[in-house]
Design an enzyme around this catalytic site. Structure first.
Site, PDB file in Angstrom:
ATOM      1  N   GLY A  35       5.187  -0.661   2.425  1.00 39.86           N
ATOM      2  CA  GLY A  35       6.119  -0.234   2.182  1.00 39.86           C
ATOM      3  C   GLY A  35       5.583   1.509   1.097  1.00 39.86           C
ATOM      4  O   GLY A  35       3.779   1.318   1.562  1.00 39.86           O
ATOM      5  N   SER A  37       3.291   3.731  -0.964  1.00 38.29           N
ATOM      6  CA  SER A  37       2.063   3.150  -2.230  1.00 38.29           C
ATOM      7  C   SER A  37       3.633   3.347  -4.043  1.00 38.29           C
ATOM      8  O   SER A  37       3.844   4.682  -4.373  1.00 38.29           O
ATOM      9  CB  SER A  37       1.070   4.394  -2.644  1.00 38.29           C
ATOM     10  N   SER A  39       4.757   0.418  -4.696  1.00 36.98           N
ATOM     11  CA  SER A  39       5.845   0.160  -3.724  1.00 36.98           C
ATOM     12  C   SER A  39       5.946  -1.247  -4.963  1.00 36.98           C
ATOM     13  O   SER A  39       7.345  -1.998  -5.153  1.00 36.98           O
ATOM     14  CB  SER A  39       6.837  -0.054  -2.681  1.00 36.98           C
ATOM     15  N   GLY A  40       4.394  -2.055  -5.377  1.00 36.42           N
ATOM     16  CA  GLY A  40       3.972  -3.213  -5.333  1.00 36.42           C
ATOM     17  C   GLY A  40       3.730  -4.443  -4.568  1.00 36.42           C
ATOM     18  O   GLY A  40       3.675  -5.344  -4.441  1.00 36.42           O
ATOM     19  N   SER A  42       0.538  -4.963  -3.157  1.00 36.04           N
ATOM     20  CA  SER A  42      -0.769  -5.328  -4.522  1.00 36.04           C
ATOM     21  C   SER A  42       0.004  -6.623  -5.229  1.00 36.04           C
ATOM     22  O   SER A  42      -0.388  -7.902  -4.943  1.00 36.04           O
ATOM     23  CB  SER A  42      -1.781  -4.746  -4.482  1.00 36.04           C
ATOM     24  N   SER A 109       0.577   0.390   6.037  1.00 31.69           N
ATOM     25  CA  SER A 109       0.817   0.893   7.462  1.00 31.69           C
ATOM     26  C   SER A 109       2.716   1.178   7.164  1.00 31.69           C
ATOM     27  O   SER A 109       3.850   0.901   7.778  1.00 31.69           O
ATOM     28  CB  SER A 109       1.080  -1.030   7.385  1.00 31.69           C
TER      29      SER A 109
HETATM   30  P1  ADP Z   1       0.999  -0.991  -3.776  1.00 29.11           P
HETATM   31  O1  ADP Z   1       0.209  -2.108  -4.054  1.00 29.11           O
HETATM   32  O2  ADP Z   1       2.863  -0.868  -3.061  1.00 29.11           O
HETATM   33  O3  ADP Z   1       0.700   0.815  -3.965  1.00 29.11           O
HETATM   34  P2  ADP Z   1       0.902  -2.181  -6.991  1.00 29.11           P
HETATM   35  O4  ADP Z   1       1.242  -3.323  -6.406  1.00 29.11           O
HETATM   36  O5  ADP Z   1      -0.158  -1.189  -6.755  1.00 29.11           O
HETATM   37  O6  ADP Z   1       1.688  -1.505  -5.683  1.00 29.11           O
HETATM   38  O7  ADP Z   1       1.844  -1.350  -7.858  1.00 29.11           O
HETATM   39  C1  ADP Z   1       2.907  -1.184  -8.369  1.00 29.11           C
HETATM   40  C2  ADP Z   1       3.566  -1.414  -9.618  1.00 29.11           C
HETATM   41  O8  ADP Z   1       5.251  -1.403  -9.766  1.00 29.11           O
HETATM   42  C3  ADP Z   1       2.381  -2.145 -10.768  1.00 29.11           C
HETATM   43  O9  ADP Z   1       2.565  -1.343 -11.918  1.00 29.11           O
HETATM   44  C4  ADP Z   1       4.091  -3.013 -10.829  1.00 29.11           C
HETATM   45  O10 ADP Z   1       3.561  -3.988 -12.262  1.00 29.11           O
HETATM   46  C5  ADP Z   1       4.651  -2.192 -10.853  1.00 29.11           C
HETATM   47  N1  ADP Z   1       6.492  -3.074 -10.898  1.00 29.11           N
HETATM   48  C6  ADP Z   1       7.473  -3.070 -11.168  1.00 29.11           C
HETATM   49  N2  ADP Z   1       8.354  -3.905 -11.332  1.00 29.11           N
HETATM   50  C7  ADP Z   1       7.774  -4.831  -9.653  1.00 29.11           C
HETATM   51  C8  ADP Z   1       7.955  -5.523  -8.562  1.00 29.11           C
HETATM   52  N3  ADP Z   1       9.521  -6.382  -8.708  1.00 29.11           N
HETATM   53  N4  ADP Z   1       7.195  -6.158  -7.985  1.00 29.11           N
HETATM   54  C9  ADP Z   1       5.753  -5.273  -7.404  1.00 29.11           C
HETATM   55  N5  ADP Z   1       5.482  -4.206  -8.236  1.00 29.11           N
HETATM   56  C10 ADP Z   1       6.801  -4.285  -9.932  1.00 29.11           C
END
Ligand code: ADP
Length: 201
Positions: A35, A37, A39-40, A42, A109
């Site tokens: 997904g 950057s 998107s959630g 990590s 990815s």
């Molecule tokens: P990625 O790894 O895809 O770049 P991150 O996990 O680093 O994204 O960041 C996602 C952000 O979105 C975080 O600040 C997280 O707290 C927030 N967020 C809000 N709702 C959700 C959810 N349902 N799942 C995951 N992250 C969420």
């Protein structure tokens, strides 16, 4: 990637995946989060890992930034380097799954072809593609690492969603809308799927 070595044989190890699964109470699988950057990926990987660990599972996260600090520090963000990045991660994830672990990979990815190549390394059912989906505006608004701001300012070339493409999965095993579900619900959705498919038993 060309194969450089010859005279290499595959060694059987006399321990089967079944024996490892029986001891662990689950199969070794790769949960491939993809997904944009922000998107959630990590966040969901961390939450899911903790829950699975508390259930007694062998679980491990391969995360984008960490891998780029080590194994893949020679790679950038051109299409060729992104392809090689994902190729190596796929191979490493496969090794962890062979070792009996539930592996969560957390990488943008962006290319379908590269994800499919990782999928093809594993037996059917052992590669679980999870489309972590939130609209670009939501991801940009969250901007947890300040990367979108930099990308908009032209400081990061080839940034996925802004100046580089993202190809959404066509048939992911799961799709998680993180603008609609909480982090907790997102992790539960993955664990529910693992139960339903008897990855956990
Ligand atoms: P990625 O790894 O895809 O770049 P991150 O996990 O680093 O994204 O960041 C996602 C952000 O979105 C975080 O600040 C997280 O707290 C927030 N967020 C809000 N709702 C959700 C959810 N349902 N799942 C995951 N992250 C969420």
């Amino acid at each position: 990637m060309k194969k450089k070595s010859t005279n290499i044989t595959w060694h059987e190890t006399r321990l089967t995946a079944n024996e490892r699964a029986k001891r662990n109470g689950h199969r070794g699988v790769v949960i491939w989060l993809t997904g944009l950057s922000g998107s959630g990926k990590s966040t969901i990987a961390v939450e899911t890992q903790v829950k699975l660990f508390e259930m007694g599972c062998q679980v491990y996260i391969l995360d984008g930034d960490n891998i780029r600090h080590g194994l893949n520090k020679d790679l950038g963000f051109s299409p060729e380097d992104r392809e090689e990045n994902i190729r190596r991660i796929g191979e490493v994830a496969k090794l962890f799954a062979d070792a009996g672990m539930i592996v969560l990979t957390s990488f943008i990815s962006p290319y379908r072809k590269d994800r499919d190549r990782a999928r093809n390394l594993l037996d059917p059912g052992d590669f679980i593609e999870v489309y972590v989906n939130a609209p670009l505006e939501v991801c940009e608004d969250r901007d947890p690492k300040g990367l979108y701001k930099k990308a908009r300012a032209g400081e990061i070339p080839e940034f996925t969603g802004i100046s580089a493409p993202y190809e959404p999965p066509l048939k992911p095993e799961l799709e998680i809308r993180t603008d609609e579900l909480s982090v907790e619900e997102s992790a539960e959705k993955i664990i529910g799927y693992l139960r339903e498919k008897s990855v956990l038993f």
